[in-house]
Structure formats: structure tokens, C-alpha cells
Design a protein around this motif. Sequence first.
Motif, PDB file in Angstrom:
ATOM      1  N   LYS A 144       0.850  -1.186   0.000  1.00  0.00           N
ATOM      2  CA  LYS A 144       0.000   0.000   0.000  1.00  0.00           C
ATOM      3  C   LYS A 144       0.883   1.232   0.000  1.00  0.00           C
ATOM      4  O   LYS A 144       1.835   1.318   0.780  1.00  0.00           O
ATOM      5  CB  LYS A 144      -0.918   0.014   1.230  1.00  0.00           C
ATOM      6  CG  LYS A 144      -1.962  -1.090   1.238  1.00  0.00           C
ATOM      7  CD  LYS A 144      -2.796  -1.035   2.503  1.00  0.00           C
ATOM      8  CE  LYS A 144      -3.635   0.223   2.576  1.00  0.00           C
ATOM      9  NZ  LYS A 144      -4.489   0.271   3.790  1.00  0.00           N
ATOM     10  N   GLN A 145       0.574   2.159  -0.882  1.00  0.00           N
ATOM     11  CA  GLN A 145       1.357   3.376  -0.994  1.00  0.00           C
ATOM     12  C   GLN A 145       0.427   4.590  -0.947  1.00  0.00           C
ATOM     13  O   GLN A 145      -0.521   4.686  -1.723  1.00  0.00           O
ATOM     14  CB  GLN A 145       2.144   3.397  -2.311  1.00  0.00           C
ATOM     15  CG  GLN A 145       2.875   4.694  -2.600  1.00  0.00           C
ATOM     16  CD  GLN A 145       3.940   5.003  -1.560  1.00  0.00           C
ATOM     17  OE1 GLN A 145       4.770   4.145  -1.242  1.00  0.00           O
ATOM     18  NE2 GLN A 145       3.926   6.228  -1.036  1.00  0.00           N
ATOM     19  N   PRO A 146       0.684   5.534  -0.030  1.00  0.00           N
ATOM     20  CA  PRO A 146      -0.123   6.761  -0.031  1.00  0.00           C
ATOM     21  C   PRO A 146       0.389   7.749  -1.069  1.00  0.00           C
ATOM     22  O   PRO A 146       1.590   7.811  -1.359  1.00  0.00           O
ATOM     23  CB  PRO A 146       0.073   7.299   1.385  1.00  0.00           C
ATOM     24  CG  PRO A 146       1.447   6.848   1.760  1.00  0.00           C
ATOM     25  CD  PRO A 146       1.646   5.514   1.086  1.00  0.00           C
ATOM     26  N   TYR A 147      -0.527   8.514  -1.615  1.00  0.00           N
ATOM     27  CA  TYR A 147      -0.198   9.593  -2.540  1.00  0.00           C
ATOM     28  C   TYR A 147      -0.768  10.898  -1.999  1.00  0.00           C
ATOM     29  O   TYR A 147      -1.835  10.904  -1.380  1.00  0.00           O
ATOM     30  CB  TYR A 147      -0.781   9.329  -3.933  1.00  0.00           C
ATOM     31  CG  TYR A 147      -0.051   8.256  -4.695  1.00  0.00           C
ATOM     32  CD1 TYR A 147       0.904   8.574  -5.652  1.00  0.00           C
ATOM     33  CD2 TYR A 147      -0.313   6.914  -4.452  1.00  0.00           C
ATOM     34  CE1 TYR A 147       1.581   7.589  -6.352  1.00  0.00           C
ATOM     35  CE2 TYR A 147       0.360   5.910  -5.139  1.00  0.00           C
ATOM     36  CZ  TYR A 147       1.307   6.265  -6.087  1.00  0.00           C
ATOM     37  OH  TYR A 147       1.974   5.282  -6.770  1.00  0.00           O
ATOM     38  N   TYR A 148      -0.045  11.969  -2.250  1.00  0.00           N
ATOM     39  CA  TYR A 148      -0.541  13.305  -1.937  1.00  0.00           C
ATOM     40  C   TYR A 148      -1.018  13.929  -3.232  1.00  0.00           C
ATOM     41  O   TYR A 148      -0.265  14.044  -4.202  1.00  0.00           O
ATOM     42  CB  TYR A 148       0.563  14.148  -1.299  1.00  0.00           C
ATOM     43  CG  TYR A 148       0.190  15.598  -1.134  1.00  0.00           C
ATOM     44  CD1 TYR A 148      -1.000  15.966  -0.505  1.00  0.00           C
ATOM     45  CD2 TYR A 148       1.012  16.614  -1.618  1.00  0.00           C
ATOM     46  CE1 TYR A 148      -1.345  17.306  -0.357  1.00  0.00           C
ATOM     47  CE2 TYR A 148       0.674  17.946  -1.467  1.00  0.00           C
ATOM     48  CZ  TYR A 148      -0.505  18.285  -0.845  1.00  0.00           C
ATOM     49  OH  TYR A 148      -0.853  19.603  -0.706  1.00  0.00           O
ATOM     50  N   VAL A 149      -2.289  14.329  -3.253  1.00  0.00           N
ATOM     51  CA  VAL A 149      -2.925  14.885  -4.453  1.00  0.00           C
ATOM     52  C   VAL A 149      -3.273  16.343  -4.184  1.00  0.00           C
ATOM     53  O   VAL A 149      -3.816  16.671  -3.119  1.00  0.00           O
ATOM     54  CB  VAL A 149      -4.209  14.099  -4.803  1.00  0.00           C
ATOM     55  CG1 VAL A 149      -4.833  14.647  -6.089  1.00  0.00           C
ATOM     56  CG2 VAL A 149      -3.911  12.604  -4.942  1.00  0.00           C
ATOM     57  N   ARG A 150      -2.999  17.207  -5.156  1.00  0.00           N
ATOM     58  CA  ARG A 150      -3.280  18.632  -4.977  1.00  0.00           C
ATOM     59  C   ARG A 150      -3.577  19.263  -6.332  1.00  0.00           C
ATOM     60  O   ARG A 150      -3.260  18.681  -7.388  1.00  0.00           O
ATOM     61  CB  ARG A 150      -2.085  19.338  -4.330  1.00  0.00           C
ATOM     62  CG  ARG A 150      -0.813  19.272  -5.164  1.00  0.00           C
ATOM     63  CD  ARG A 150       0.303  20.111  -4.594  1.00  0.00           C
ATOM     64  NE  ARG A 150       1.527  20.005  -5.370  1.00  0.00           N
ATOM     65  CZ  ARG A 150       1.792  20.698  -6.470  1.00  0.00           C
ATOM     66  NH1 ARG A 150       0.893  21.567  -6.939  1.00  0.00           N
ATOM     67  NH2 ARG A 150       2.934  20.546  -7.115  1.00  0.00           N
ATOM     68  N   PRO A 151      -4.150  20.467  -6.340  1.00  0.00           N
ATOM     69  CA  PRO A 151      -4.299  21.185  -7.610  1.00  0.00           C
ATOM     70  C   PRO A 151      -2.977  21.809  -8.015  1.00  0.00           C
ATOM     71  O   PRO A 151      -2.062  21.934  -7.198  1.00  0.00           O
ATOM     72  CB  PRO A 151      -5.346  22.261  -7.274  1.00  0.00           C
ATOM     73  CG  PRO A 151      -5.120  22.526  -5.818  1.00  0.00           C
ATOM     74  CD  PRO A 151      -4.739  21.203  -5.204  1.00  0.00           C
ATOM     75  N   GLU A 152      -2.866  22.222  -9.254  1.00  0.00           N
ATOM     76  CA  GLU A 152      -1.632  22.860  -9.702  1.00  0.00           C
ATOM     77  C   GLU A 152      -1.383  24.163  -8.955  1.00  0.00           C
ATOM     78  O   GLU A 152      -0.237  24.564  -8.749  1.00  0.00           O
ATOM     79  CB  GLU A 152      -1.695  23.119 -11.211  1.00  0.00           C
ATOM     80  CG  GLU A 152      -1.633  21.829 -12.031  1.00  0.00           C
ATOM     81  CD  GLU A 152      -1.709  22.091 -13.522  1.00  0.00           C
ATOM     82  OE1 GLU A 152      -2.221  23.173 -13.910  1.00  0.00           O
ATOM     83  OE2 GLU A 152      -1.263  21.229 -14.287  1.00  0.00           O
ATOM     84  N   SER A 153      -2.458  24.831  -8.551  1.00  0.00           N
ATOM     85  CA  SER A 153      -2.323  26.062  -7.774  1.00  0.00           C
ATOM     86  C   SER A 153      -3.596  26.279  -6.979  1.00  0.00           C
ATOM     87  O   SER A 153      -4.652  25.730  -7.301  1.00  0.00           O
ATOM     88  CB  SER A 153      -2.068  27.272  -8.688  1.00  0.00           C
ATOM     89  OG  SER A 153      -3.167  27.480  -9.555  1.00  0.00           O
ATOM     90  N   GLY A 154      -3.503  27.078  -5.926  1.00  0.00           N
ATOM     91  CA  GLY A 154      -4.678  27.428  -5.140  1.00  0.00           C
ATOM     92  C   GLY A 154      -5.142  26.332  -4.205  1.00  0.00           C
ATOM     93  O   GLY A 154      -4.447  25.335  -3.963  1.00  0.00           O
ATOM     94  N   LEU A 155      -6.350  26.530  -3.681  1.00  0.00           N
ATOM     95  CA  LEU A 155      -6.940  25.606  -2.724  1.00  0.00           C
ATOM     96  C   LEU A 155      -8.026  24.767  -3.379  1.00  0.00           C
ATOM     97  O   LEU A 155      -8.496  25.070  -4.477  1.00  0.00           O
ATOM     98  CB  LEU A 155      -7.546  26.383  -1.549  1.00  0.00           C
ATOM     99  CG  LEU A 155      -6.609  27.237  -0.713  1.00  0.00           C
ATOM    100  CD1 LEU A 155      -7.391  27.958   0.375  1.00  0.00           C
ATOM    101  CD2 LEU A 155      -5.508  26.382  -0.100  1.00  0.00           C
TER     102      LEU A 155
END
Length: 214
Positions: A113-124
Amino acid sequence: MLFTSGQDLFDQVATLPGVREVVAPDGTPPPRYNVSPTQQVPLIRLEGDTAQIDAARWGLLPTWKKDDTGAPLFNARGETVAEKSSFRSAFKARRGLMVLDGYYEWKTDGTDKQPYYVRPESGLLYAAALWETGLDRLSTTMVTTEATENMSWLHHRLPLFLAPEEIRTWVEGTPEEALALVAPSRVAGSFVWQEADKAVGNVRNDYAELMSAK
């Protein structure tokens, strides 16, 4: 999940459509890099041109609950949010936004099992949320849908993250107008991700380095 706080949160909420004033009666919640259900998260409620930021329990407490036992209602399936008794009342009249920088998701590959951090390219990210005040506590939950095509490799579900032009309709529109937004997120196409530190699996670990694998 993790979220921003302080002046950065205050300033970015001020850029939401139609917002002229931002208030945080108890101050903005402190920064967190690893948040789990039943802990405090930032909740945004809009009224006219004012955005209010409060800390809310992540896990909805409907007014009919007699105590906070049982599995926390930390998400609400969009497919049934308008009908299910746990969410129906809040969906009609108490819709808000959960705000975050990004989120963690675990990918299972065989025995690993591997966690990933997901985010937008910018902003919230602004997740479609419901709120309640059962047990005299402000609480919230986020709405989820089927994953978008580009994110289905990671998980089959995805929070309903709203585009800026959808936010007012979600919060202030009729239930019918809000329900029309319940579909795979229109903003997920801009997401980027990276492997995260497996230490994120223990919520007692709460530091910025969790966002990147060692």
C-alpha cells in the motif's frame, strides 16, 4: 487530508466569487498535515457577501443523534445525498465548503500500500460540504462522487471539488440546482500527485514532510 490556515486561508477565501468580507470568530484553525475523521477542519459558510470560517468536527452530527458514537459520517455519497436520512435535511438548507490544500489517498497494489498526496496545480480545493449543529456542535461532511477518469487509477471515489463558478450555486442554490452539480469534479483534470510518506498512516504524525515519500 491536510489543510492550510492562517492568513493564507483568510486571503484565499476572500477571492471567492461575491465575497467582500471574511470573518473567523474564533480565528482560523491551526495548520494540519494529517487530519482524520472526528478531528477539526475548516468549514466555510457563505451568507451574502460574507464568508465565515469556523472549525468544525469532520463527521456530521445530525440533530436527531443522541450521542457521537458509531461510525463518523465523514462523507456523503452524492448519489443518495438528497434522500438519505443522515444527510437529507442538511442538503436542503445547510450546504457549505470544506477547504484544503490537498488530500492523501492510498493505492493498494497486491500486498503493498502506498499513499499519494494529491493537490491542484495552484490554489486551494473547495469540497462540497454539508453542515449540522447536532449535539450543540458544529460538524461537517464532504460529498463524494465517482472518480474522474484521470483519478480512477488511484481510487474509484473522489470528493466533489467545486470550480469557482459552481460555489455560489452549491451554497445558495435550490436543492435541485445543487443536485445538478453532483457529478465527477470539473476541477480534477488539473490535479498533480506524488508519493507520500507512509508515516501518514498514523494520524499522530502531523508535519509537512509527510507530503513526500522518504
